[in-house]
Scaffold this motif. Structure first.
Motif, PDB file in Angstrom:
ATOM      1  N   LEU A   1       0.843  -1.196   0.000  1.00 41.47           N
ATOM      2  CA  LEU A   1       0.000   0.000   0.000  1.00 41.47           C
ATOM      3  C   LEU A   1       0.876   1.244   0.000  1.00 41.47           C
ATOM      4  O   LEU A   1       1.841   1.346   0.775  1.00 41.47           O
ATOM      5  CB  LEU A   1      -0.896   0.023   1.240  1.00 41.47           C
ATOM      6  N   ARG A   2       0.539   2.195  -0.857  1.00 39.95           N
ATOM      7  CA  ARG A   2       1.254   3.464  -0.891  1.00 39.95           C
ATOM      8  C   ARG A   2       0.664   4.381   0.181  1.00 39.95           C
ATOM      9  O   ARG A   2      -0.529   4.679   0.145  1.00 39.95           O
ATOM     10  CB  ARG A   2       1.125   4.112  -2.264  1.00 39.95           C
ATOM     11  N   VAL A   3       1.515   4.792   1.103  1.00 37.45           N
ATOM     12  CA  VAL A   3       1.078   5.610   2.246  1.00 37.45           C
ATOM     13  C   VAL A   3       1.747   6.979   2.175  1.00 37.45           C
ATOM     14  O   VAL A   3       2.969   7.092   2.297  1.00 37.45           O
ATOM     15  CB  VAL A   3       1.426   4.934   3.581  1.00 37.45           C
ATOM     16  N   ALA A   4       0.953   8.014   1.956  1.00 33.03           N
ATOM     17  CA  ALA A   4       1.462   9.381   1.973  1.00 33.03           C
ATOM     18  C   ALA A   4       1.431   9.890   3.408  1.00 33.03           C
ATOM     19  O   ALA A   4       0.366   9.972   4.018  1.00 33.03           O
ATOM     20  CB  ALA A   4       0.620  10.276   1.073  1.00 33.03           C
ATOM     21  N   VAL A   5       2.598  10.186   3.961  1.00 34.52           N
ATOM     22  CA  VAL A   5       2.694  10.702   5.332  1.00 34.52           C
ATOM     23  C   VAL A   5       2.818  12.223   5.251  1.00 34.52           C
ATOM     24  O   VAL A   5       3.826  12.758   4.802  1.00 34.52           O
ATOM     25  CB  VAL A   5       3.903  10.094   6.066  1.00 34.52           C
ATOM     26  N   LEU A   6       1.757  12.913   5.672  1.00 36.77           N
ATOM     27  CA  LEU A   6       1.709  14.368   5.594  1.00 36.77           C
ATOM     28  C   LEU A   6       2.203  14.976   6.903  1.00 36.77           C
ATOM     29  O   LEU A   6       1.789  14.555   7.984  1.00 36.77           O
ATOM     30  CB  LEU A   6       0.283  14.852   5.330  1.00 36.77           C
ATOM     31  N   ALA A   7       3.066  15.978   6.787  1.00 37.85           N
ATOM     32  CA  ALA A   7       3.624  16.590   7.994  1.00 37.85           C
ATOM     33  C   ALA A   7       3.938  18.060   7.753  1.00 37.85           C
ATOM     34  O   ALA A   7       3.864  18.559   6.629  1.00 37.85           O
ATOM     35  CB  ALA A   7       4.893  15.845   8.409  1.00 37.85           C
TER      36      ALA A   7
ATOM     37  N   PRO B   1       5.778   3.808   2.099  1.00 39.04           N
ATOM     38  CA  PRO B   1       5.502   5.158   2.612  1.00 39.04           C
ATOM     39  C   PRO B   1       6.375   6.211   1.948  1.00 39.04           C
ATOM     40  O   PRO B   1       7.515   5.945   1.557  1.00 39.04           O
ATOM     41  CB  PRO B   1       5.834   5.041   4.094  1.00 39.04           C
ATOM     42  N   PHE B   2       5.827   7.420   1.820  1.00 38.67           N
ATOM     43  CA  PHE B   2       6.615   8.539   1.320  1.00 38.67           C
ATOM     44  C   PHE B   2       6.121   9.815   1.988  1.00 38.67           C
ATOM     45  O   PHE B   2       4.923   9.964   2.262  1.00 38.67           O
ATOM     46  CB  PHE B   2       6.536   8.653  -0.211  1.00 38.67           C
ATOM     47  N   PRO B   3       7.036  10.734   2.292  1.00 45.05           N
ATOM     48  CA  PRO B   3       6.640  11.952   2.996  1.00 45.05           C
ATOM     49  C   PRO B   3       6.174  13.056   2.051  1.00 45.05           C
ATOM     50  O   PRO B   3       6.662  13.181   0.931  1.00 45.05           O
ATOM     51  CB  PRO B   3       7.935  12.368   3.704  1.00 45.05           C
ATOM     52  N   ILE B   4       5.240  13.851   2.532  1.00 42.19           N
ATOM     53  CA  ILE B   4       4.869  15.111   1.888  1.00 42.19           C
ATOM     54  C   ILE B   4       4.933  16.177   2.980  1.00 42.19           C
ATOM     55  O   ILE B   4       4.129  16.151   3.917  1.00 42.19           O
ATOM     56  CB  ILE B   4       3.469  15.061   1.256  1.00 42.19           C
ATOM     57  N   ILE B   5       5.909  17.073   2.882  1.00 42.10           N
ATOM     58  CA  ILE B   5       6.128  18.069   3.922  1.00 42.10           C
ATOM     59  C   ILE B   5       5.553  19.410   3.481  1.00 42.10           C
ATOM     60  O   ILE B   5       6.019  20.011   2.500  1.00 42.10           O
ATOM     61  CB  ILE B   5       7.631  18.227   4.223  1.00 42.10           C
ATOM     62  N   ILE B   6       4.535  19.864   4.182  1.00 46.22           N
ATOM     63  CA  ILE B   6       3.904  21.152   3.918  1.00 46.22           C
ATOM     64  C   ILE B   6       4.708  22.221   4.653  1.00 46.22           C
ATOM     65  O   ILE B   6       5.044  22.059   5.831  1.00 46.22           O
ATOM     66  CB  ILE B   6       2.441  21.134   4.398  1.00 46.22           C
ATOM     67  N   ASP B   7       5.055  23.307   3.961  1.00 49.88           N
ATOM     68  CA  ASP B   7       5.937  24.292   4.588  1.00 49.88           C
ATOM     69  C   ASP B   7       5.178  25.167   5.587  1.00 49.88           C
ATOM     70  O   ASP B   7       3.956  25.053   5.763  1.00 49.88           O
ATOM     71  CB  ASP B   7       6.679  25.123   3.536  1.00 49.88           C
ATOM     72  N   ARG B   8       5.920  26.046   6.234  1.00 48.96           N
ATOM     73  CA  ARG B   8       5.350  26.867   7.303  1.00 48.96           C
ATOM     74  C   ARG B   8       4.349  27.904   6.799  1.00 48.96           C
ATOM     75  O   ARG B   8       3.664  28.554   7.604  1.00 48.96           O
ATOM     76  CB  ARG B   8       6.470  27.558   8.082  1.00 48.96           C
ATOM     77  N   HIS B   9       4.274  28.100   5.503  1.00 47.11           N
ATOM     78  CA  HIS B   9       3.300  29.025   4.916  1.00 47.11           C
ATOM     79  C   HIS B   9       2.108  28.283   4.321  1.00 47.11           C
ATOM     80  O   HIS B   9       1.243  28.904   3.695  1.00 47.11           O
ATOM     81  CB  HIS B   9       3.977  29.873   3.840  1.00 47.11           C
ATOM     82  N   GLY B  10       2.047  26.968   4.502  1.00 38.12           N
ATOM     83  CA  GLY B  10       0.957  26.173   3.949  1.00 38.12           C
ATOM     84  C   GLY B  10       1.187  25.716   2.527  1.00 38.12           C
ATOM     85  O   GLY B  10       0.266  25.193   1.892  1.00 38.12           O
ATOM     86  N   GLY B  11       2.409  25.907   2.011  1.00 34.24           N
ATOM     87  CA  GLY B  11       2.711  25.498   0.641  1.00 34.24           C
ATOM     88  C   GLY B  11       3.033  24.008   0.549  1.00 34.24           C
ATOM     89  O   GLY B  11       3.755  23.469   1.391  1.00 34.24           O
ATOM     90  N   TRP B  12       2.498  23.358  -0.482  1.00 31.78           N
ATOM     91  CA  TRP B  12       2.735  21.940  -0.707  1.00 31.78           C
ATOM     92  C   TRP B  12       3.871  21.762  -1.710  1.00 31.78           C
ATOM     93  O   TRP B  12       3.949  22.500  -2.702  1.00 31.78           O
ATOM     94  CB  TRP B  12       1.475  21.263  -1.250  1.00 31.78           C
TER      95      TRP B  12
END
Length: 318
Positions: free
Chosen positions: A5-11, A39-50
């Protein structure tokens, strides 16, 4: 071989709890068994940018570990709903209610759950009066001043005088336009983890937070190398059972799903338990009190992650 399963870990995200979120995400990424998940990370920046646009075909399930506003208040959950992506944790309504300390207490009181005396007010209401003592006249010193929408002990002040109250309110207003002031009580601080779906959630063994000073601040929670909790807590069994029962009732009161950590004040002299708050995405490393409470209840950290992913997929199919 079964397809992983592909798991997007949002942080990350724009809240004041950005750094804590990154720690939680790394723990999840490290612990997910590679035999079952990709699993793979998706890091949202401090301004809410993806860093990239999240699409339905990118992942089989999303594991959001953002804390505080934007990630834990229903905003992110609503976005994932529009994408049709299964995700771990509480839905839009439960997340929003639990994040807002005013709405949360209203939900608890509607279900006859015990909370400490408190008042709340907007910035406009506070600045419209010069008699600030009258705003909190129902409460005695000490009091705790909190932004209505935040977590991880950020923006909170313990106050024992009008001068400290005004300073605490001004600090809280830098984080939110609504402030909650709670009655302080001499009590032990307890926690309990909830895990499960709408119908049959379970409660962990209770833990006790180790409070060295007057309260557990951000630095102690996240920057101190010392252990901050005793799990299981040393409690009479009837009290431990009441903590578990109230945790499940609090979870139901907000319409919780997946996971939550419920925080309590236990007034030993009177035997009273007060619900302090419910967190729909608490700190999520293997050393966090939520994970430790479940480990002490027989659910190891990798198994906890697997159960949460299974719950996310079950909800998406219902």
């Amino acid at each position: 071989m079964t397809e992983r399963l592909r798991v997007a870990v949002l942080a990350g995200g724009p809240s004041a709890e950005h750094q804590v979120s990154l720690q939680s995400a790394q723990a999840v990424l490290d612990a997910l068994p590679r035999s079952l998940y990709e699993p793979f990370p998706i890091i949202i920046d401090r301004h809410g940018g993806w860093p990239t646009e999240l699409r339905r075909d990118m992942a089989d399930v999303v594991f959001p570990v953002l804390h505080g506003p934007y990630g834990e208040d229903g905003v992110l959950q609503g976005h994932l709903e529009t994408l049709g992506l299964p995700y771990v944790g509480c839905g839009v309504l439960a997340s929003a209610v639990a994040m807002d300390k005013v709405a949360m207490r209203r939900a608890f009181l509607a279900e006859d759950l015990p909370v400490t005396p408190h008042v709340w007010f907007t910035e406009h209401e506070w600045r419209a009066t010069t008699d600030h003592r009258s705003v909190v006249k129902a409460l005695d010193w000490p009091m705790y001043v909190k932004p209505a929408n935040l977590g991880s002990s950020i923006g909170i002040s313990r106050v024992t005088s009008m001068e400290e109250l005004r300073a605490g309110v001004e600090l809280a207003f830098t984080y939110d336009r609504v402030v909650v002031v709670e009655q302080g009580v001499r009590a032990r601080e307890l926690i309990c983890g909830v895990l499960g779906g709408y119908d049959t959630p379970g409660a962990s063994v209770p833990g006790e937070l180790i409070v060295g000073g007057d309260w557990l601040d951000y630095e102690t929670k996240y920057l101190s190398p010392a252990d901050i909790a005793t799990i299981p807590a040393a409690l009479p069994e009837p009290v431990a059972e009441e903590v578990r029962e109230l945790s499940l009732r609090a979870f139901r009161a907000i319409g919780g799903y997946g996971l939550s950590r419920v925080d309590f004040l236990y007034e030993e002299d009177t035997g009273r338990l007060y619900l302090l708050e419910i967190n729909t995405m608490p700190g999520f490393t293997s050393c966090s009190v939520y994970a430790k409470a479940w480990a002490a209840s027989g659910v190891a950290y990798p198994d906890l992650l697997r159960r949460l992913i299974d719950l996310a997929l079950t909800r998406s199919r219902s």
